[in-house]
Design a protein around this motif. Structure first.
Motif, PDB file in Angstrom:
ATOM      1  N   ASP A   2       0.829  -1.257  -0.192  1.00  0.00           N
ATOM      2  CA  ASP A   2       0.061   0.032   0.050  1.00  0.00           C
ATOM      3  C   ASP A   2       0.925   1.254   0.143  1.00  0.00           C
ATOM      4  N   PHE A   3       0.703   2.271  -1.112  1.00  0.00           N
ATOM      5  CA  PHE A   3       1.767   3.265  -1.059  1.00  0.00           C
ATOM      6  C   PHE A   3       0.747   4.630  -0.971  1.00  0.00           C
ATOM      7  N   ASP A   4       1.326   5.528  -0.355  1.00  0.00           N
ATOM      8  CA  ASP A   4       0.843   6.874  -0.354  1.00  0.00           C
ATOM      9  C   ASP A   4       0.923   7.621  -1.824  1.00  0.00           C
ATOM     10  N   LEU A   5       1.764   7.265  -2.207  1.00  0.00           N
ATOM     11  CA  LEU A   5       2.096   7.989  -3.610  1.00  0.00           C
ATOM     12  C   LEU A   5       2.892   7.032  -4.689  1.00  0.00           C
ATOM     13  N   VAL A   6       2.591   6.991  -5.906  1.00  0.00           N
ATOM     14  CA  VAL A   6       3.219   6.060  -6.802  1.00  0.00           C
ATOM     15  C   VAL A   6       3.345   7.075  -8.021  1.00  0.00           C
ATOM     16  N   PRO A  40       1.492  -1.377  -7.602  1.00  0.00           N
ATOM     17  CA  PRO A  40      -0.131  -1.408  -7.234  1.00  0.00           C
ATOM     18  C   PRO A  40      -0.414  -0.043  -6.752  1.00  0.00           C
ATOM     19  N   SER A  41      -1.702   0.497  -6.867  1.00  0.00           N
ATOM     20  CA  SER A  41      -2.023   1.360  -6.388  1.00  0.00           C
ATOM     21  C   SER A  41      -3.572   1.142  -5.794  1.00  0.00           C
ATOM     22  N   SER A  42      -3.937   1.984  -4.672  1.00  0.00           N
ATOM     23  CA  SER A  42      -5.267   1.686  -4.141  1.00  0.00           C
ATOM     24  C   SER A  42      -5.881   2.971  -4.435  1.00  0.00           C
ATOM     25  N   ALA A  43      -7.198   3.050  -3.829  1.00  0.00           N
ATOM     26  CA  ALA A  43      -8.098   4.244  -3.949  1.00  0.00           C
ATOM     27  C   ALA A  43      -7.493   5.442  -3.061  1.00  0.00           C
ATOM     28  N   SER A  44      -6.613   4.910  -1.890  1.00  0.00           N
ATOM     29  CA  SER A  44      -5.814   6.052  -1.216  1.00  0.00           C
ATOM     30  C   SER A  44      -4.630   6.656  -1.960  1.00  0.00           C
ATOM     31  N   THR A  45      -4.158   5.983  -2.909  1.00  0.00           N
ATOM     32  CA  THR A  45      -2.767   6.314  -3.630  1.00  0.00           C
ATOM     33  C   THR A  45      -2.953   7.590  -4.393  1.00  0.00           C
ATOM     34  N   GLN A  46      -1.966   8.566  -4.232  1.00  0.00           N
ATOM     35  CA  GLN A  46      -1.833   9.547  -5.158  1.00  0.00           C
ATOM     36  C   GLN A  46      -1.090   8.857  -6.139  1.00  0.00           C
ATOM     37  N   VAL A  47      -1.657   9.013  -7.556  1.00  0.00           N
ATOM     38  CA  VAL A  47      -0.678   8.579  -8.627  1.00  0.00           C
ATOM     39  C   VAL A  47      -0.327   9.726  -9.644  1.00  0.00           C
ATOM     40  N   ILE A 452       8.493  17.776  -5.115  1.00  0.00           N
ATOM     41  CA  ILE A 452       7.834  16.845  -4.299  1.00  0.00           C
ATOM     42  C   ILE A 452       8.557  16.914  -2.972  1.00  0.00           C
ATOM     43  N   LEU A 453       8.190  17.222  -1.829  1.00  0.00           N
ATOM     44  CA  LEU A 453       8.934  16.825  -0.783  1.00  0.00           C
ATOM     45  C   LEU A 453       8.375  15.865   0.212  1.00  0.00           C
ATOM     46  N   ARG A 454       9.098  15.034   0.678  1.00  0.00           N
ATOM     47  CA  ARG A 454       8.685  14.003   1.702  1.00  0.00           C
ATOM     48  C   ARG A 454       7.217  13.225   1.145  1.00  0.00           C
ATOM     49  N   GLY A 455       7.234  13.178  -0.176  1.00  0.00           N
ATOM     50  CA  GLY A 455       6.018  12.527  -0.737  1.00  0.00           C
ATOM     51  C   GLY A 455       4.821  13.464  -0.852  1.00  0.00           C
ATOM     52  N   GLN A 456       5.198  14.787  -0.626  1.00  0.00           N
ATOM     53  CA  GLN A 456       3.872  15.761  -0.725  1.00  0.00           C
ATOM     54  C   GLN A 456       4.301  16.872  -2.038  1.00  0.00           C
TER      55      GLN A 456
END
Length: 503
Positions: A2-6, A40-47, A452-456
């Protein structure tokens, strides 16, 4: 997983190679988790679709002056770091500056902390500028700063009357910093040469801004650089010489490096792109050259630029920083301090140029990403080394900043694909709080599409600044790495056991 960002469909560049196109980067909790195909990505993953564009590590600018007492019209933390992320820089190292009258570094640190707390759009740390290196500071305070506060670098000056140190003071600092694993930075120009020339220029009424470049000739940098290297060799200590502008001075560095001395070199955009003709009057403003006053000064001949570019490409230069030390041109207390009763006085013009936002795009524009390979001045991996990986390692951020690999902070620049990022640098589009840019009208081959800074995502060129002043985190740094040469060398002509008699 599960990723926050892909980030998909990009071309990843590291300090050693350009990876095959199409790989994905998976990030979670602000860190890079893995690099692979078809993550993979989920509904909560920012792509984010990079659309085939290059992805490089977030920039590390290790030489930035913000909220400095001697530059009241310069950038503060809010405007300086806002400008940084708009230009692809996700980490800066600024300067907490000791005055000659300061008997301790602790009040200096506390005061500078007040200026930066909750004011930074990017991650940050400090160097200390040492101007009063007492025995108590070197013996008792530097160890606390290094071990408890994570400030593992200092900067010294060999010029400027209110800041310069003599050779013995430089040696004392080198020995102290070596013992602590701290990085010593030094501004190398011959103060006495420069003082003599300035006195003569003023006596002969040559005081327009252009004479700033006459007052600080290359030989002043060449001599001081050789002397600084000799002091470092004597102390067997690593050193970085900042903002180098002379090919001869860099030849001294190159010679030291071939003898395996741990001598590092830094240069800046102004010494690769600008010449001293910028300091001359223009038809509309006889004082406009003041905008381009910096030290060392802009050099005279295009051959000077070419000499610097060779040293950037061949590995002599270790880091590429902005030396963002800006002051406004029109504001009271800015560059026009050099107009005294309407008479130009170059020696009164505040030193420094803006550049934290334009640093990374300017250098990227000289890679095969933006120009034909035969015209490129450096490779893409070399670009990453200079703008991110090397400064991170040198200043104790290795393993966290400056590279795209699992375990590192998820700091990235996503560029525009192919030629879609071509643009012209214009003051009106920049995010600093300075009223000009020395690179006005210069066309460049790309500009960061996303920072992008620490995934944001903190910068989206289509939307502007997305991050906030509370995005930036303080970085407690470790020991700096020696990137060239090694310690343990014996100075030329010294006996094997000679040091034991006096150390």
């Amino acid at each position: 997983m599960d990723f926050d960002l892909v980030i998909r469909n990009g071309v990843i560049v590291t300090a050693s190679e350009v990876l095959p196109p199409g790989l994905d980067i998976g990030c979670r909790d602000g860190k890079i988790v893995c690099i692979g195909a078809g993550l993979p990505s989920s509904a909560s993953t920012q792509v984010i679709d990079a659309e085939g564009a290059y992805i490089t590590p977030g920039g590390v600018d290790s030489h930035v002056h913000l909220a400095q007492a001697n530059a009241p019209t310069g950038d503060g933390w809010e405007t300086g770091t806002r400008s940084a992320i708009a230009g692809g820089t996700t980490t800066i190292i600024a300067f907490a500056s000791q005055q000659k009258s300061d008997a301790s570094l602790f009040p200096v640190l506390e005061e500078y902390n007040k200026t930066s707390r909750d004011q930074s759009y990017c991650d940050y740390s400090y160097h200390f500028i040492l101007t009063n290196p007492t025995k108590e500071i070197l013996r008792d305070e530097l160890p606390v700063m290094a071990h408890e506060h994570g400030i593992t670098s200092v900067k010294l000056y060999m010029t400027y009357e209110i800041m310069k140190l003599n050779d013995r003071e430089v040696l004392d600092i080198l020995f102290a910093c070596k013992a602590l694993g701290m990085t010593t930075m030094i501004h190398a120009e011959s103060h006495d040469m420069i003082s003599l020339i300035i006195e003569g220029l003023e006596r002969n009424k040559h005081t327009e801004p252009y004479y700033h470049a006459i007052a600080r000739p290359r030989i002043a940098e060449d001599e001081a650089s050789y002397r600084a290297i000799s002091l470092a060799e004597f102390a067997d200590a690593p050193m970085l010489i900042v903002h180098m502008s002379s090919e001869v001075a860099l030849a001294h560095v190159r010679d030291a490096q071939t003898r395996l001395l741990p001598i590092h070199a830094e240069t800046c955009p102004q010494y690769l792109f600008l010449l001293s003709e910028r300091l001359k009057a223009d038809p509309h403003d006889h004082f406009a050259g003041a905008k381009h006053v910096c030290s060392p000064p802009l050099r005279h001949d295009p051959k000077d630029l070419e000499g610097l570019w060779r040293n950037v490409a061949n590995g002599t230069v270790t880091t590429f920083s902005s030396d963002h030390a800006a002051t406004k041109y029109f504001a009271e207390g800015g560059k026009r301090l050099g107009l005294v009763d309407g008479i130009p006085r170059f020696s009164k013009i505040p030193n420094g140029l803006p550049g934290v936002e334009t640093r990374v795009p300017l250098l990227f524009s000289q890679t095969p990403a933006c120009v034909p390979p035969e015209k490129a001045r450096l490779s893409l991996p070399r670009f990453v080394q200079l703008t991110a990986t090397n400064p991170a390692k040198l200043y104790g951020l290795g393993g966290r900043k400056g590279s795209i690999a699992p375990g590192y902070d998820a700091d990235f620049i996503i560029w525009h694909p192919s030629d879609k990022g071509i643009c012209t640098i214009q003051q009106k589009n920049l995010h600093h709080d300075i009223d000009y840019t020395p690179y006005e009208g210069m066309e460049i081959g790309n500009w960061p599409r996303y920072t992008i800074l620490r995934g944001q995502v903190v910068w989206d060129q289509a939307k502007g600044i997305i991050g906030t002043m509370k995005c930036g985190q303080w970085l407690k740094r470790g020991r700096g790495e020696v990137l060239v040469g090694k310690t343990g060398n014996l100075p030329r002509g010294m006996l094997e056991d000679e040091r034991k008699y006096w150390l």
